[in-house]
Design a protein around this motif. Structure first.
Motif, PDB file in Angstrom:
ATOM      1  N   LEU A   1       0.830  -1.204   0.000  1.00 58.63           N
ATOM      2  CA  LEU A   1       0.000   0.000   0.000  1.00 58.63           C
ATOM      3  C   LEU A   1       0.865   1.255   0.000  1.00 58.63           C
ATOM      4  O   LEU A   1       0.612   2.198  -0.764  1.00 58.63           O
ATOM      5  N   ALA A   2       1.893   1.275   0.840  1.00 55.34           N
ATOM      6  CA  ALA A   2       2.779   2.444   0.894  1.00 55.34           C
ATOM      7  C   ALA A   2       3.460   2.672  -0.450  1.00 55.34           C
ATOM      8  O   ALA A   2       3.534   3.810  -0.943  1.00 55.34           O
ATOM      9  N   ALA A   3       3.940   1.602  -1.081  1.00 51.20           N
ATOM     10  CA  ALA A   3       4.629   1.732  -2.371  1.00 51.20           C
ATOM     11  C   ALA A   3       3.668   2.172  -3.465  1.00 51.20           C
ATOM     12  O   ALA A   3       4.004   3.039  -4.297  1.00 51.20           O
ATOM     13  N   LEU A   4       2.459   1.616  -3.492  1.00 47.34           N
ATOM     14  CA  LEU A   4       1.495   1.964  -4.545  1.00 47.34           C
ATOM     15  C   LEU A   4       1.036   3.411  -4.418  1.00 47.34           C
ATOM     16  O   LEU A   4       0.833   4.101  -5.427  1.00 47.34           O
ATOM     17  N   ILE A   5       0.864   3.878  -3.191  1.00 46.19           N
ATOM     18  CA  ILE A   5       0.481   5.286  -3.005  1.00 46.19           C
ATOM     19  C   ILE A   5       1.627   6.199  -3.446  1.00 46.19           C
ATOM     20  O   ILE A   5       1.417   7.191  -4.155  1.00 46.19           O
ATOM     21  N   TYR A   6       2.840   5.849  -3.028  1.00 40.77           N
ATOM     22  CA  TYR A   6       3.991   6.703  -3.333  1.00 40.77           C
ATOM     23  C   TYR A   6       4.258   6.781  -4.836  1.00 40.77           C
ATOM     24  O   TYR A   6       4.574   7.846  -5.368  1.00 40.77           O
ATOM     25  N   PHE A   7       4.103   5.658  -5.530  1.00 43.36           N
ATOM     26  CA  PHE A   7       4.383   5.617  -6.969  1.00 43.36           C
ATOM     27  C   PHE A   7       3.119   5.738  -7.826  1.00 43.36           C
ATOM     28  O   PHE A   7       3.167   5.516  -9.033  1.00 43.36           O
ATOM     29  N   ASN A   8       1.997   6.099  -7.194  1.00 40.93           N
ATOM     30  CA  ASN A   8       0.733   6.295  -7.915  1.00 40.93           C
ATOM     31  C   ASN A   8       0.398   5.057  -8.764  1.00 40.93           C
ATOM     32  O   ASN A   8       0.123   5.142  -9.955  1.00 40.93           O
ATOM     33  N   GLY A   9       0.408   3.907  -8.092  1.00 37.45           N
ATOM     34  CA  GLY A   9       0.249   2.659  -8.823  1.00 37.45           C
ATOM     35  C   GLY A   9      -1.167   2.252  -9.155  1.00 37.45           C
ATOM     36  O   GLY A   9      -1.376   1.219  -9.791  1.00 37.45           O
TER      37      GLY A   9
ATOM     38  N   MET B   1     -12.223   0.608 -11.891  1.00 39.55           N
ATOM     39  CA  MET B   1     -12.118   2.023 -12.240  1.00 39.55           C
ATOM     40  C   MET B   1     -10.736   2.553 -11.849  1.00 39.55           C
ATOM     41  O   MET B   1     -10.568   3.070 -10.741  1.00 39.55           O
ATOM     42  N   PRO B   2      -9.721   2.391 -12.709  1.00 40.36           N
ATOM     43  CA  PRO B   2      -8.379   2.902 -12.379  1.00 40.36           C
ATOM     44  C   PRO B   2      -8.433   4.392 -12.043  1.00 40.36           C
ATOM     45  O   PRO B   2      -9.223   5.145 -12.623  1.00 40.36           O
ATOM     46  N   PHE B   3      -7.594   4.822 -11.101  1.00 38.93           N
ATOM     47  CA  PHE B   3      -7.635   6.220 -10.658  1.00 38.93           C
ATOM     48  C   PHE B   3      -6.244   6.695 -10.295  1.00 38.93           C
ATOM     49  O   PHE B   3      -5.329   5.909 -10.060  1.00 38.93           O
ATOM     50  N   ASN B   4      -6.087   8.007 -10.285  1.00 33.32           N
ATOM     51  CA  ASN B   4      -4.830   8.625  -9.881  1.00 33.32           C
ATOM     52  C   ASN B   4      -4.881   8.981  -8.408  1.00 33.32           C
ATOM     53  O   ASN B   4      -5.892   9.493  -7.922  1.00 33.32           O
ATOM     54  N   VAL B   5      -3.801   8.725  -7.704  1.00 27.41           N
ATOM     55  CA  VAL B   5      -3.715   9.067  -6.289  1.00 27.41           C
ATOM     56  C   VAL B   5      -3.295  10.528  -6.148  1.00 27.41           C
ATOM     57  O   VAL B   5      -2.265  10.921  -6.700  1.00 27.41           O
ATOM     58  N   PRO B   6      -4.067  11.349  -5.436  1.00 27.06           N
ATOM     59  CA  PRO B   6      -3.695  12.763  -5.271  1.00 27.06           C
ATOM     60  C   PRO B   6      -2.556  12.915  -4.275  1.00 27.06           C
ATOM     61  O   PRO B   6      -2.760  13.106  -3.080  1.00 27.06           O
ATOM     62  N   LEU B   7      -1.306  12.798  -4.759  1.00 26.92           N
ATOM     63  CA  LEU B   7      -0.151  12.798  -3.871  1.00 26.92           C
ATOM     64  C   LEU B   7       0.008  14.114  -3.106  1.00 26.92           C
ATOM     65  O   LEU B   7       0.618  14.138  -2.033  1.00 26.92           O
ATOM     66  N   ASP B   8      -0.527  15.201  -3.647  1.00 29.70           N
ATOM     67  CA  ASP B   8      -0.429  16.470  -2.932  1.00 29.70           C
ATOM     68  C   ASP B   8      -1.288  16.481  -1.678  1.00 29.70           C
ATOM     69  O   ASP B   8      -1.163  17.366  -0.831  1.00 29.70           O
ATOM     70  N   GLN B   9      -2.197  15.478  -1.533  1.00 30.45           N
ATOM     71  CA  GLN B   9      -3.054  15.401  -0.356  1.00 30.45           C
ATOM     72  C   GLN B   9      -2.544  14.383   0.661  1.00 30.45           C
ATOM     73  O   GLN B   9      -3.163  14.158   1.696  1.00 30.45           O
ATOM     74  N   ILE B  10      -1.409  13.739   0.374  1.00 34.01           N
ATOM     75  CA  ILE B  10      -0.885  12.710   1.258  1.00 34.01           C
ATOM     76  C   ILE B  10       0.517  13.096   1.715  1.00 34.01           C
ATOM     77  O   ILE B  10       1.362  13.463   0.905  1.00 34.01           O
TER      78      ILE B  10
END
Length: 322
Positions: A113-121, A263-272
């Motif tokens: 989970l940490a890796a997928l969020i960080y790399f917008n997986g 439904m593939p989606f982009n992780v809003p990294l600016d909010q994390i």
């Protein structure tokens, strides 16, 4: 109206999750499904159903921050809030041999989970399929591993205890409408909660991810909290630990796998926040392993430390950048 939607959604998720799990477990036991399968699979799916429906609703409403925050916050809350509460009620004696396998799966889910969020997986449907297939592999391996030992392993006994605790002990004709009603409550509750939470985020200026980590994550973690508190009160607190490890694994590989697969989606990294949110996720698992697997017991004071850690995390979350 906004607050009514949020409160109504939370009530729908709480009651719906309880009725779905208990009705499904009662139904499965009445038709002869083994307690081993119920504890290993059905309880995990049932207690994670609120997270799944909430995440699907969030992504379909173009609010992926809520979906990611929901799972991230749920996994943190499961360890710090849920297990902390259960341990304060009744110390959790752990069997490292029984929980080692599920613990490894939960650690792998945390790191994934940490890796997928960080790399917008989550922007790839292939990632979602891979996550879900990983979950299927984990279930098959766990089930047949226990069956291979004749169903008498420590882990198998833990799953049987889960099935017994979650059984509503109702007749078959009542178990069916209970399960269907619970599913309906989750679907409607998730819709109301997501719609109300999006309005709240826009009104108070908080990011959707923060709303997902707080209101929605706590709401979708309440079925696990109820299950773990009941296990502690019945003096079977090891079930609480097994439930949390299984739920955290299901949340990552199942919930986010299904969501991004559909439904593939982009992780809003600016909010994390990498240090606060991903750090909190990894630290919560670290302290769980430290407390539960080294001293063979999660003592009351250690449960208090976990609860304090959750309060500190929520404070930093709300006091930090929106």
């Amino acid at each position: 109206m906004m607050w009514l939607m949020i409160i109504g959604g939370l009530v729908g998720l709480i009651l719906g999750g309880e009725f779905l799990v208990r009705g499904s477990v009662a139904l499965a036991r009445r038709i002869g499904v083994s307690d081993l399968f119920i504890g290993a699979v059905l309880v995990g799916f049932g207690t994670s159903a609120p997270e799944l429906v909430a995440s699907l609703n969030a992504v379909s409403a173009d609010s992926p921050g809520i979906a990611v925050g929901n799972v991230l916050g749920s996994n943190i809350a499961n360890i710090l809030l849920v297990l902390g509460t259960a341990a304060v009620i009744y110390p959790i004696a752990t069997n490292p041999k029984a929980l080692a396998r599920d613990g490894i799966f939960a650690i792998a889910a945390t790191l994934a989970l940490a890796a997928l969020i960080y790399f917008n997986g989550f922007a790839s449907r292939l990632t979602g399929v891979a996550l879900f297939l990983t979950l299927v592999g984990i279930i098959i391996y766990s089930f047949y591993s226990d069956r291979k030992q004749g169903g008498h392993s420590d882990t198998a006994e833990l799953h049987r205890d889960e099935a017994e605790i979650m059984d509503a002990h109702v007749p078959l004709l009542l178990a069916i409408p209970m399960a269907i009603g619970g599913l309906l409550g989750i679907v409607l509750g998730a819709k109301f909660l997501i719609d109300g939470s999006v309005q709240l985020a826009r009104m108070v200026g908080l990011s959707e991810t923060v709303i997902g980590i707080t209101i929605i994550a706590i709401g979708t973690s309440l079925p696990e909290l109820v299950t773990c508190v009941m296990a502690a009160l019945k003096k079977k607190p090891d079930v609480a630990l097994g439930n949390v490890l299984g739920s955290n694994t299901f949340n990552v590989f199942g919930i986010l796998g299904i969501t991004s697969g559909i439904m593939p989606f982009n992780v809003p990294l600016d909010q994390i926040s990498v240090s606060r949110d991903l750090g909190g996720l990894i630290l919560s698992m670290f302290f769980l392993v430290l407390f539960a697997f080294t001293g063979r017991k999660l003592a009351r004071w250690e449960g208090g430390v976990l609860l304090l850690g959750y309060c500190v995390y929520i404070y930093l979350l709300l006091m930090g950048p929106a």
